[in-house]
Design a protein around this motif. Structure first.
Motif, PDB file in Angstrom:
ATOM      1  N   UNK A 293      20.708  -4.006   9.632  1.00  0.00           N
ATOM      2  CA  UNK A 293      19.538  -3.400  10.273  1.00  0.00           C
ATOM      3  C   UNK A 293      18.340  -3.467   9.331  1.00  0.00           C
ATOM      4  N   UNK A 294      17.160  -3.348   9.887  1.00  0.00           N
ATOM      5  CA  UNK A 294      15.954  -3.367   9.051  1.00  0.00           C
ATOM      6  C   UNK A 294      15.953  -2.146   8.138  1.00  0.00           C
ATOM      7  N   UNK A 295      15.721  -2.399   6.839  1.00  0.00           N
ATOM      8  CA  UNK A 295      15.757  -1.330   5.837  1.00  0.00           C
ATOM      9  C   UNK A 295      14.424  -1.253   5.099  1.00  0.00           C
ATOM     10  N   UNK A 296      14.042  -0.056   4.664  1.00  0.00           N
ATOM     11  CA  UNK A 296      12.887   0.041   3.761  1.00  0.00           C
ATOM     12  C   UNK A 296      13.287  -0.445   2.371  1.00  0.00           C
ATOM     13  N   UNK A 297      12.309  -0.833   1.573  1.00  0.00           N
ATOM     14  CA  UNK A 297      12.596  -1.245   0.205  1.00  0.00           C
ATOM     15  C   UNK A 297      13.140  -0.062  -0.584  1.00  0.00           C
ATOM     16  N   UNK A 298      14.087  -0.353  -1.479  1.00  0.00           N
ATOM     17  CA  UNK A 298      14.710   0.696  -2.302  1.00  0.00           C
ATOM     18  C   UNK A 298      14.352   0.451  -3.760  1.00  0.00           C
ATOM     19  N   UNK A 299      13.876   1.482  -4.455  1.00  0.00           N
ATOM     20  CA  UNK A 299      13.603   1.358  -5.884  1.00  0.00           C
ATOM     21  C   UNK A 299      14.946   1.443  -6.619  1.00  0.00           C
ATOM     22  N   UNK A 300      15.350   0.337  -7.230  1.00  0.00           N
ATOM     23  CA  UNK A 300      16.706   0.253  -7.773  1.00  0.00           C
ATOM     24  C   UNK A 300      16.765  -0.811  -8.854  1.00  0.00           C
ATOM     25  N   UNK A 301      17.981  -1.000  -9.381  1.00  0.00           N
ATOM     26  CA  UNK A 301      18.264  -2.105 -10.301  1.00  0.00           C
ATOM     27  C   UNK A 301      18.998  -3.169  -9.486  1.00  0.00           C
ATOM     28  N   UNK A 302      18.309  -4.203  -8.988  1.00  0.00           N
ATOM     29  CA  UNK A 302      18.939  -5.174  -8.083  1.00  0.00           C
ATOM     30  C   UNK A 302      20.159  -5.874  -8.686  1.00  0.00           C
ATOM     31  N   UNK A 303      20.094  -6.220  -9.972  1.00  0.00           N
ATOM     32  CA  UNK A 303      21.214  -6.914 -10.589  1.00  0.00           C
ATOM     33  C   UNK A 303      22.481  -6.085 -10.566  1.00  0.00           C
ATOM     34  N   UNK A 304      22.366  -4.781 -10.854  1.00  0.00           N
ATOM     35  CA  UNK A 304      23.549  -3.920 -10.875  1.00  0.00           C
ATOM     36  C   UNK A 304      24.090  -3.698  -9.464  1.00  0.00           C
ATOM     37  N   UNK A 305      23.218  -3.462  -8.488  1.00  0.00           N
ATOM     38  CA  UNK A 305      23.705  -3.287  -7.115  1.00  0.00           C
ATOM     39  C   UNK A 305      24.314  -4.585  -6.582  1.00  0.00           C
ATOM     40  N   UNK A 306      23.757  -5.722  -6.977  1.00  0.00           N
ATOM     41  CA  UNK A 306      24.365  -6.996  -6.601  1.00  0.00           C
ATOM     42  C   UNK A 306      25.770  -7.116  -7.154  1.00  0.00           C
ATOM     43  N   UNK A 307      25.981  -6.622  -8.389  1.00  0.00           N
ATOM     44  CA  UNK A 307      27.312  -6.615  -8.984  1.00  0.00           C
ATOM     45  C   UNK A 307      28.271  -5.742  -8.176  1.00  0.00           C
ATOM     46  N   UNK A 308      27.772  -4.612  -7.686  1.00  0.00           N
ATOM     47  CA  UNK A 308      28.603  -3.733  -6.866  1.00  0.00           C
ATOM     48  C   UNK A 308      29.029  -4.450  -5.587  1.00  0.00           C
ATOM     49  N   UNK A 309      28.068  -5.058  -4.877  1.00  0.00           N
ATOM     50  CA  UNK A 309      28.379  -5.728  -3.625  1.00  0.00           C
ATOM     51  C   UNK A 309      29.370  -6.881  -3.841  1.00  0.00           C
ATOM     52  N   UNK A 310      29.169  -7.654  -4.920  1.00  0.00           N
ATOM     53  CA  UNK A 310      30.069  -8.769  -5.186  1.00  0.00           C
ATOM     54  C   UNK A 310      31.473  -8.273  -5.516  1.00  0.00           C
ATOM     55  N   UNK A 311      31.578  -7.227  -6.336  1.00  0.00           N
ATOM     56  CA  UNK A 311      32.887  -6.686  -6.700  1.00  0.00           C
ATOM     57  C   UNK A 311      33.642  -6.209  -5.465  1.00  0.00           C
ATOM     58  N   UNK A 312      32.950  -5.498  -4.569  1.00  0.00           N
ATOM     59  CA  UNK A 312      33.603  -5.000  -3.353  1.00  0.00           C
ATOM     60  C   UNK A 312      33.974  -6.155  -2.422  1.00  0.00           C
ATOM     61  N   UNK A 313      33.137  -7.179  -2.360  1.00  0.00           N
ATOM     62  CA  UNK A 313      33.429  -8.343  -1.533  1.00  0.00           C
ATOM     63  C   UNK A 313      34.669  -9.072  -2.036  1.00  0.00           C
TER      64      UNK A 313
END
Length: 410
Positions: A293-313
């Motif tokens: 779904x369309x999301x607002x931008x999130x102030x975050x650390x993209x590299x770390x959240x990308x690591x989370x998504x990849x690990x769970x995948x």
């Protein structure tokens, strides 16, 4: 080809092994264009691997060499110099593929060595922890100091875990890049042959005053076909280059694990990048369905959240028998961004649920995980003031939910 011809293969592989991963259809097309006649490529046992299997046995042939001895031959009813050009082209392709295969093996050996070293360190840490517990009553201060040392070492292992999943994908990414490089190289070789034909037409233009002779030469060189094929191979090569650029772009955007800067990021785009980076690992194992779904931008650390998504995948892929299904859904609920990752894998037994976030706890086979992925993922989500929850049923599947707060006013 004589026995003293250069042998430029690092390993002693069969011809079938060396052709593994090469687009045989495109290679056949390139050889057909180069030779202009039927041809056949067979291994040292006479088994046909490319071209026409029924090619006459008395056609001229040249041996294709491996590391020390012939591994096959190419046959075609054409002059020896043209046949040698085709053999040289095949040898160049096989040499590149042999090096790729060797690099893949070296990568696996390196990963195994790294895993054994981490296991050794883990065992040493466990032994050290047991000694500290035995001295707890009388050496409390000393125990606290040693525990702090253990925690620091564990943090370093967490950093290693952040990169371990990328290492797992390295061979697949290399293969994804190698495929377009292979057909681009083949297309360039074909284009080089077409340039020779164009040069002959150019020479005739300089000396020929007879239009009919020029037209005959144009047809003899098959210039209408060359015009069309040049268009096709250029478009194909451009597409391959764009594919490589997209892979590199996604990998670059995803791999900023050590980037200290926080920024406004589109989590949907980050999820797509992770799926693209993991495409080779997912192939033939699981189909990923995105419901974003369309999301607002999130102030975050993209590299770390990308690591989370990849690990769970990757956890979801490891938990299912091929072909599996993974559905990733994003939504905005009550001023929070919620990411759900659901699989139809074997699930997690109830007896293991209380341990899934414990460091070094894993149910995977030896060599497939250190047991740090979920622990690191939860710590990253907590650092973003979020929550990570897991629900699972054996033989049904697992649902991982990540909830991240949006700043007020978003």
């Amino acid at each position: 080809m004589n026995s003293d011809t250069e042998h430029d293969f690092e390993r002693d592989l069969s011809l079938a092994d060396l052709l593994r991963g090469i687009d045989k259809q495109r290679l056949e097309s390139a050889l057909q264009a180069l030779l202009g006649t039927a041809f056949a490529v067979s291994d040292h046992n006479g088994e046909y691997l490319l071209g026409a299997a029924d090619l006459a046995g008395d056609a001229p042939s040249l041996a294709l060499y491996g590391e020390l001895e012939p591994i096959g031959q190419i046959s075609a009813a054409i002059p020896q110099n043209r046949l040698k050009a085709a053999a040289d082209l095949i040898r160049l392709l096989l040499r590149a593929n042999a090096r790729y295969l060797m690099a893949s093996d070296l990568h696996l050996q390196t990963q195994q060595a790294d895993f054994e070293e981490l296991q050794r360190r883990h065992k040493a840490l466990e032994q050290s922890e047991q000694r500290y517990k035995a001295l707890a009553e009388t050496l409390e201060i000393r125990v606290r100091q040693q525990v702090k040392t253990i925690e620091n070492t564990q943090l370093k292992l967490y950093e290693t875990e952040k990169l371990a999943s990328v290492g797992r994908l390295a061979a697949g990414i290399a293969h994804e890049i190698n495929n377009p490089i292979g057909f681009i190289r083949s297309n360039l070789s074909t284009a080089a042959g077409y340039l020779t034909a164009l040069n002959r037409i150019d020479e005739l233009l300089q000396t020929c005053a007879d239009l009919s002779s020029l037209k005959a030469a144009w047809q003899r060189e098959d210039m209408p076909f060359i015009q069309q094929d040049m268009q096709d191979i250029l478009q194909e090569s451009i597409g391959g280059a764009e594919r490589i650029a997209a892979i590199v772009k996604d990998l670059k955007g995803f791999s900023r694990v050590n980037d200290a800067d926080w920024e406004d990021a589109d989590l949907n785009q980050l999820i797509r990048q992770v799926c693209n980076v993991a495409a080779a690992e997912l192939r033939d194992k699981a189909e990923v369905y995105l419901d974003l779904s369309q999301l607002p931008l999130l102030h975050c650390h993209p590299g770390e959240l990308g690591q989370v998504f990849l690990s769970l995948l990757m956890n979801a892929v490891d938990a299912m028998a091929a072909p599996g299904k993974i559905r990733i859904r994003s939504a905005c609920r009550e001023n929070r961004i919620v990411i759900d990752i659901r699989d139809n894998g074997r699930g997690i037994p109830a007896s293991d649920m209380s341990h899934i976030f414990d460091p070094f706890f894993t149910t995977k086979d030896v060599g497939k995980g250190m047991g740090l992925g979920l622990s690191v993922a939860r710590n990253i989500v907590k650092a973003h003031q979020g929550d990570l929850e897991i629900k699972s049923q054996p033989n049904v599947g697992t649902l991982v939910s990540i909830s991240l707060p949006l700043p007020a006013g978003r």
